[in-house]
Write a protein that holds these residues in place. Structure first.
Motif, mmCIF file in Angstrom:
data_model
loop_
_atom_site.group_PDB
_atom_site.id
_atom_site.type_symbol
_atom_site.label_atom_id
_atom_site.label_comp_id
_atom_site.label_asym_id
_atom_site.label_seq_id
_atom_site.Cartn_x
_atom_site.Cartn_y
_atom_site.Cartn_z
ATOM 1 N N SER A 12 0.884 -1.254 -0.148
ATOM 2 C CA SER A 12 0.110 -0.153 -0.060
ATOM 3 C C SER A 12 0.972 1.021 -0.060
ATOM 4 N N SER A 13 1.957 1.301 0.561
ATOM 5 C CA SER A 13 2.805 2.329 0.590
ATOM 6 C C SER A 13 3.375 2.603 -0.721
ATOM 7 N N LEU A 14 3.687 1.523 -1.564
ATOM 8 C CA LEU A 14 4.269 1.898 -2.936
ATOM 9 C C LEU A 14 3.111 2.506 -3.601
ATOM 10 N N TRP A 15 1.922 2.020 -3.600
ATOM 11 C CA TRP A 15 0.875 2.316 -4.273
ATOM 12 C C TRP A 15 0.590 3.918 -4.035
ATOM 13 N N PHE A 16 0.344 4.484 -2.861
ATOM 14 C CA PHE A 16 -0.058 5.715 -2.383
ATOM 15 C C PHE A 16 1.202 6.485 -1.983
ATOM 16 N N LEU A 17 2.190 6.173 -1.628
ATOM 17 C CA LEU A 17 3.168 7.054 -0.906
ATOM 18 C C LEU A 17 3.645 8.424 -1.951
ATOM 19 N N PRO A 18 3.760 8.049 -3.238
ATOM 20 C CA PRO A 18 4.133 9.103 -4.142
ATOM 21 C C PRO A 18 3.141 10.350 -3.964
ATOM 22 N N ALA A 19 1.786 9.976 -4.060
ATOM 23 C CA ALA A 19 1.022 10.981 -4.203
ATOM 24 C C ALA A 19 0.829 11.954 -2.693
ATOM 25 N N VAL A 20 0.939 10.812 -1.688
ATOM 26 C CA VAL A 20 0.779 11.600 -0.302
ATOM 27 C C VAL A 20 2.053 12.378 -0.102
ATOM 28 N N LEU A 21 3.096 12.069 -0.357
ATOM 29 C CA LEU A 21 4.606 12.812 -0.060
ATOM 30 C C LEU A 21 4.454 13.926 -0.995
ATOM 31 N N ALA A 22 3.815 13.897 -2.396
ATOM 32 C CA ALA A 22 3.770 15.271 -2.774
ATOM 33 C C ALA A 22 2.971 16.269 -2.447
ATOM 34 N N ARG A 23 2.060 15.925 -1.219
ATOM 35 C CA ARG A 23 1.228 16.745 -0.793
ATOM 36 C C ARG A 23 1.567 17.360 0.668
ATOM 37 N N ARG A 24 2.745 16.398 1.152
ATOM 38 C CA ARG A 24 3.341 16.316 2.366
ATOM 39 C C ARG A 24 2.189 16.650 3.732
ATOM 40 N N ASP A 25 1.251 15.741 3.566
ATOM 41 C CA ASP A 25 0.216 15.628 4.610
ATOM 42 C C ASP A 25 0.199 14.360 5.180
ATOM 43 N N VAL A 26 0.355 14.764 6.773
ATOM 44 C CA VAL A 26 0.170 13.571 7.723
ATOM 45 C C VAL A 26 -1.184 12.693 7.636
ATOM 46 N N ILE A 27 -2.020 13.574 7.415
ATOM 47 C CA ILE A 27 -3.504 12.819 7.244
ATOM 48 C C ILE A 27 -3.737 12.023 6.049
ATOM 49 N N GLY A 28 -3.128 12.409 5.207
ATOM 50 C CA GLY A 28 -3.151 11.731 3.866
ATOM 51 C C GLY A 28 -2.438 10.432 4.100
ATOM 52 N N PHE A 29 -1.238 10.479 4.618
ATOM 53 C CA PHE A 29 -0.334 9.263 4.808
ATOM 54 C C PHE A 29 -1.393 8.299 5.845
ATOM 55 N N LEU A 30 -1.872 8.821 6.819
ATOM 56 C CA LEU A 30 -2.532 8.037 7.600
ATOM 57 C C LEU A 30 -3.872 7.368 7.136
ATOM 58 N N PHE A 32 -4.424 6.926 3.793
ATOM 59 C CA PHE A 32 -4.441 6.042 2.415
ATOM 60 C C PHE A 32 -3.372 5.129 2.667
ATOM 61 N N VAL A 33 -2.268 5.290 3.479
ATOM 62 C CA VAL A 33 -1.014 4.180 3.715
ATOM 63 C C VAL A 33 -1.431 3.525 4.715
#
Length: 112
Positions: A12-30, A32-33
């Protein structure tokens, strides 16, 4: 069992992490990842051992159906977890039961 948890989080990290890191959002990481990884890890821990047992999965057909069942269980765990976390982070914007049903229904439509 820990290896399955790590594998579930890694996928799941490999799938969503690039989009989440581009936003630099902890909530998005929580949302989606971490939530997807946790749901995958729990589903894998509950049903994944049978996939490695030749007596429980004697044919490829059995392994495929077990795998589909484990993935469906992970989805069933992820939808309410996503709804709870989204409701917790975006207060007043959503109802938990409705979001759980919507997330589950739309994900089933997309995957099945």
């Amino acid at each position: 069992m820990l290896l399955r948890a790590v594998a579930g989080c890694a996928v799941s990290s490999l799938w969503f992490l690039p989009a989440v890191l581009a936003r630099r959002d902890v909530i998005g990481f929580l949302l989606f990842v971490a939530a997807a990884g946790a749901a995958s890890a729990v589903a894998g821990a509950l049903g994944g051992a049978a996939l490695c047992d030749r007596h429980k999965t004697p044919a490829t057909r059995h392994a495929v159906f077990r795998g589909v069942g484990i993935a469906t269980l992970a989805l069933g765990l992820f939808a309410p977890l996503f709804a709870v976390l989204h409701g917790w982070t975006a207060r007043g914007e959503t109802r938990l039961i409705g979001l759980s049903i919507a997330a589950l229904a739309f994900t089933f439509l997309a995957t099945w």
